[in-house]
Structures are given as C-alpha cells and as structure tokens.
Design a protein around this motif. Structure first.
Motif, PDB file in Angstrom:
ATOM      1  N   ARG A  92      -0.438  -3.379   1.763  1.00 18.37           N
ATOM      2  CA  ARG A  92      -0.093  -4.676   1.219  1.00 18.37           C
ATOM      3  C   ARG A  92       1.408  -4.878   1.283  1.00 18.37           C
ATOM      4  NH1 ARG A  92      -3.161  -7.732  -2.325  1.00 18.37           N
ATOM      5  NH2 ARG A  92      -5.314  -7.044  -2.242  1.00 18.37           N
ATOM      6  N   VAL A  94       4.178  -6.836  -0.899  1.00 17.65           N
ATOM      7  CA  VAL A  94       4.406  -7.634  -2.097  1.00 17.65           C
ATOM      8  C   VAL A  94       5.861  -8.075  -2.130  1.00 17.65           C
ATOM      9  CG1 VAL A  94       2.588  -6.615  -3.482  1.00 17.65           C
ATOM     10  CG2 VAL A  94       4.830  -5.567  -3.463  1.00 17.65           C
ATOM     11  N   GLU A 136      -3.530  -0.591  -2.952  1.00 18.47           N
ATOM     12  CA  GLU A 136      -3.491  -1.698  -3.897  1.00 18.47           C
ATOM     13  C   GLU A 136      -2.906  -1.270  -5.239  1.00 18.47           C
ATOM     14  OE1 GLU A 136      -7.095  -4.154  -4.454  1.00 18.47           O
ATOM     15  OE2 GLU A 136      -7.351  -3.770  -2.322  1.00 18.47           O
ATOM     16  N   ALA A 139       0.781  -1.343  -5.041  1.00 18.22           N
ATOM     17  CA  ALA A 139       1.258  -2.726  -5.081  1.00 18.22           C
ATOM     18  C   ALA A 139       1.239  -3.256  -6.512  1.00 18.22           C
ATOM     19  CB  ALA A 139       0.391  -3.594  -4.178  1.00 18.22           C
ATOM     20  N   GLU A 143       4.347  -4.640  -8.759  1.00 18.23           N
ATOM     21  CA  GLU A 143       4.351  -5.977  -9.356  1.00 18.23           C
ATOM     22  C   GLU A 143       4.502  -5.909 -10.865  1.00 18.23           C
ATOM     23  OE1 GLU A 143       0.873  -7.632  -7.610  1.00 18.23           O
ATOM     24  OE2 GLU A 143       2.024  -8.845  -6.202  1.00 18.23           O
TER      25      GLU A 143
ATOM     26  N   ALA B 103      -1.096 -11.579   1.518  1.00 19.83           N
ATOM     27  CA  ALA B 103       0.124 -11.030   2.080  1.00 19.83           C
ATOM     28  C   ALA B 103       0.552 -11.783   3.327  1.00 19.83           C
ATOM     29  CB  ALA B 103      -0.074  -9.568   2.429  1.00 19.83           C
TER      30      ALA B 103
END
Lengths: 158, 111, 108
Positions: A92, A94, A136, A139, A143, B103
């Motif tokens: 991912r 971010v 994930e 990520a 965050e 994304a």
C-alpha cells in the motif's frame, strides 16, 4: 562559532582515536586535514544551518528505545512473510501529514520510518510523506501516526 | 568456550539468519519497493545482532568503539540511501506494483 | 569457529544480492542490490577481523561503509537525472501533437 569548535574537537578526537600514533609527521598530517575539513565545513555552511544538533540526542533516548523495540517487532513480521511459502503481502502507499513542522523532526521521522522494515518513505516534501507499506497492518500503523507523535513530543518543532 | 563466547555465537548466528532471510526476500519479492523492505531487514536487525555479538568479544577496547561507529554509520547511512533510492525511483517514474484500492490516487499526483 | 555461521550466511546473502543485480529488471533494482552487497561487505569485513584475529580490518569496514554510501548516492544522482531527461524528451515529443506541458519534476 561554538558549533565550529565542537566540530573541530570532534574531528581531532576522531583522528587521534583512529591513528593512535603520536609521531610528528602523523600529527602534522592530522592538523592539516583538520584545517582542510574545517574550511570545507565553513564553505558548505554546515555550521550556519545547524546540520548537527547534538542537544537533541538526550531528548531522543526514550524514542530510540521505543524505535529499537519496533524494529525488532517488524523484523520478525517481515521475516515471517519472506519465509512463508505464499508471501502474503498487501502493498500500500499511504500519504500522511505528520505534526512535526521542523526540518530536523521530519528528517528523523522519515529515516525512522525507513529504518523499520515493512515501511519505506518514498517521498517527503512540504511536510507530506508518501510511505510504501508491505502490509495493511503497517499502513494502519503509519496512518495512526504513533511514531510521528513520539518524535513531535521529543523534538517539538525543530 | 565460556558463556560470553556462546552468547556471541548465538547473536552472530541469529544476525546471520536475518541477513540470509533479507537476501532471500530480495530475490523473492515481486517489485522494487517490496524488495526494499526485505533489504532493510538485513540492514537493521541482522547487522545489529552481528555487530553487538562482535562487541561482546572485544570488551571495553578501542575495537569496540570502532564497531559502535560502524553500527552508527550503517544505521544512519542505511535509511538515507534507501530514501534516496526510493525517491529517485519514484520521481523517475517507477510506480509500485500491486497496490490495493485507495492507493491509485497517489500515482496520479506524481510527475 | 563461532563466526563461521555468520560469515557463511553473509556470503550466501552476497550471492543472492548478486543474483538480484543480474536479474534487474530496472536499474534501481541493481543499485539496491549493489547497496546491499556493500553493507554485507562491511559485515563480512568485521567478521573476518575477528575470525582471523586482524583487528585492523575494522578500519577497512568503517571506510567501506562510508565509501559505499557515497557511491550509491552518486550513482543514483546520475541515473535519476538521466531518467528526468528521458521524461522531458518524451514530453517534448508528445507536446508536438498535443497539449501536454513539460514535466514539472525537479530535483528539489
């Protein structure tokens, strides 16, 4: 000026520790290199922009301990992913805006994120960080921004 | 071998294990950015374990100080080089593969 | 003997890094592999210093760590500016026909 003095003392100590020799020739070469490096440092304006802030180090001790714990944890996670027969990755990208506004805090944050396996800072510009995460969970951690909060607490807006 | 030697052997072997896993990851992972995660495995815990294991052997000497310096250099230059690499590849137009939803918008803000 | 396991693991990893450098596919993968090879060389030098009882190898390890870093940064700068130029040329070529402006990308 004070910074230049600290730099000079550090460089001289490094030379003495490295060579361990106190012959006049080696000593003279050391003095010569010291002058050369100091001149380069002044020319590069190293001392004016405060590229080294040793006074930040004691404030970061607690953060470093926490970072070491995080590094060990994420090392184990990534090692497990690499060794599993079907690599279970969910990469991912971010984008986060950390609370640290100072350049040094942002540099510390970007390097700490990269230092932790599983997350790599791809772009840090204008206070916006693009972070590539292997999973994930990584990520979500970025965050949530606990690392950024800890650095902000330790460094402030430096 | 006394207990310190055993501890060194243990730490060097554990470090070697992490270094090896990182190498395997660098070959197995599908694209550049995921490979970088594997590489940072070898740069952090692998290097640290090996170097701390070596420090135990030399005790409080100049050699230990030099190993501390090696570790410090690796820990400072490692992420800096990794950031330079990732940033150059990203701005140079190489986008990560296999991104999940949410994304894709990042890819378009890129020059 | 107690360093043999670590040295063997580091050597095998260097071979794996070489494999990645050969496979590529992009130039950045190769730079990543070379950087990895460099840090593994530092570890191997440190291990060799103890295994062979030659503490001066540690000095080589320090020097290698620094030179490897500077080399990687220099090589990246070179390839990055090459990529930028390529992108600019491509944009200029497509600007002949359409409204695509020049690339906004800059080193800073």
């Amino acid at each position: 000026m004070g910074r230049l003095l600290i730099l000079a003392i550090g460089l001289a100590a490094a030379w003495l520790v490295w060579s361990g020799l106190f012959k006049p020739l080696i000593f003279g070469l050391g003095a010569l290199s010291l002058v050369l490096v100091l001149w380069l440092a002044i020319r590069m304006k190293v001392t004016r922009y405060g590229s080294f802030s040793l006074d930040l180090a004691p404030r970061l001790l607690g953060f470093w301990a926490w970072l070491l714990k995080e590094i060990v944890k994420s090392n184990l996670t990534v090692a497990r992913i690499v060794l599993s027969p079907r690599m279970n990755i969910s990469p991912r990208m971010v984008t986060v805006e950390p609370p640290t506004r100072g350049l040094q805090g942002q540099a510390i944050l970007a390097n700490s994120i990269t230092l932790t396996p599983g997350t790599v800072t791809v772009d840090a510009h204008d206070g916006t960080f693009k972070v590539h995460c292997l999973t994930e969970e990584g990520a979500a951690d970025i965050e949530r921004g606990e690392m950024a909060r800890r650095i902000h607490k330790a460094v402030g807006d430096r | 071998m006394n207990w310190l030697d055993w501890l060194t052997a243990l730490m060097v072997s554990a470090g070697g294990f992490f270094v090896f896993v990182g190498g395997v990851g660098a070959v197995r992972m599908p694209d550049l950015y995921t490979r970088m995660h594997a590489t940072s495995l070898t740069d952090t815990l692998g290097s640290l374990l090996i170097l701390v294991g070596l420090m135990l052997q030399s005790g409080f000497t100049l050699i230990t100080l030099k190993i501390v310096l090696v570790a410090a250099f690796l820990l400072v230059t490692g992420p800096t080089a990794a950031y330079a690499l990732a940033n150059a590849a990203f701005l140079g137009g190489q986008l990560p593969e296999g991104l999940q939803d949410g994304a894709s918008d990042d890819g378009e803000t890129q020059p | 003997m107690m360093f043999a396991v670590g040295a063997a693991a580091v050597t095998i990893t260097m071979m794996l890094a070489l494999l990645r450098a050969l496979l590529g596919p992009s130039v950045y993968d190769r730079v990543l592999a070379v950087n990895m090879l460099g840090t593994k060389t530092v570890l191997l030098l440190a291990l060799t210093a103890f295994a062979m009882g030659r503490p001066d190898f540690i000095d080589l390890a320090i020097t290698y760590a620094l030179i490897n870093f500077i080399g990687v940064i220099a090589v990246l700068q070179f390839f990055y500016s090459r990529d930028l130029r390529k992108a600019e040329e491509r944009a200029a070529k497509s600007a002949h026909g359409g409204a695509v402006g020049p690339s906004q990308a800059g080193p800073q």
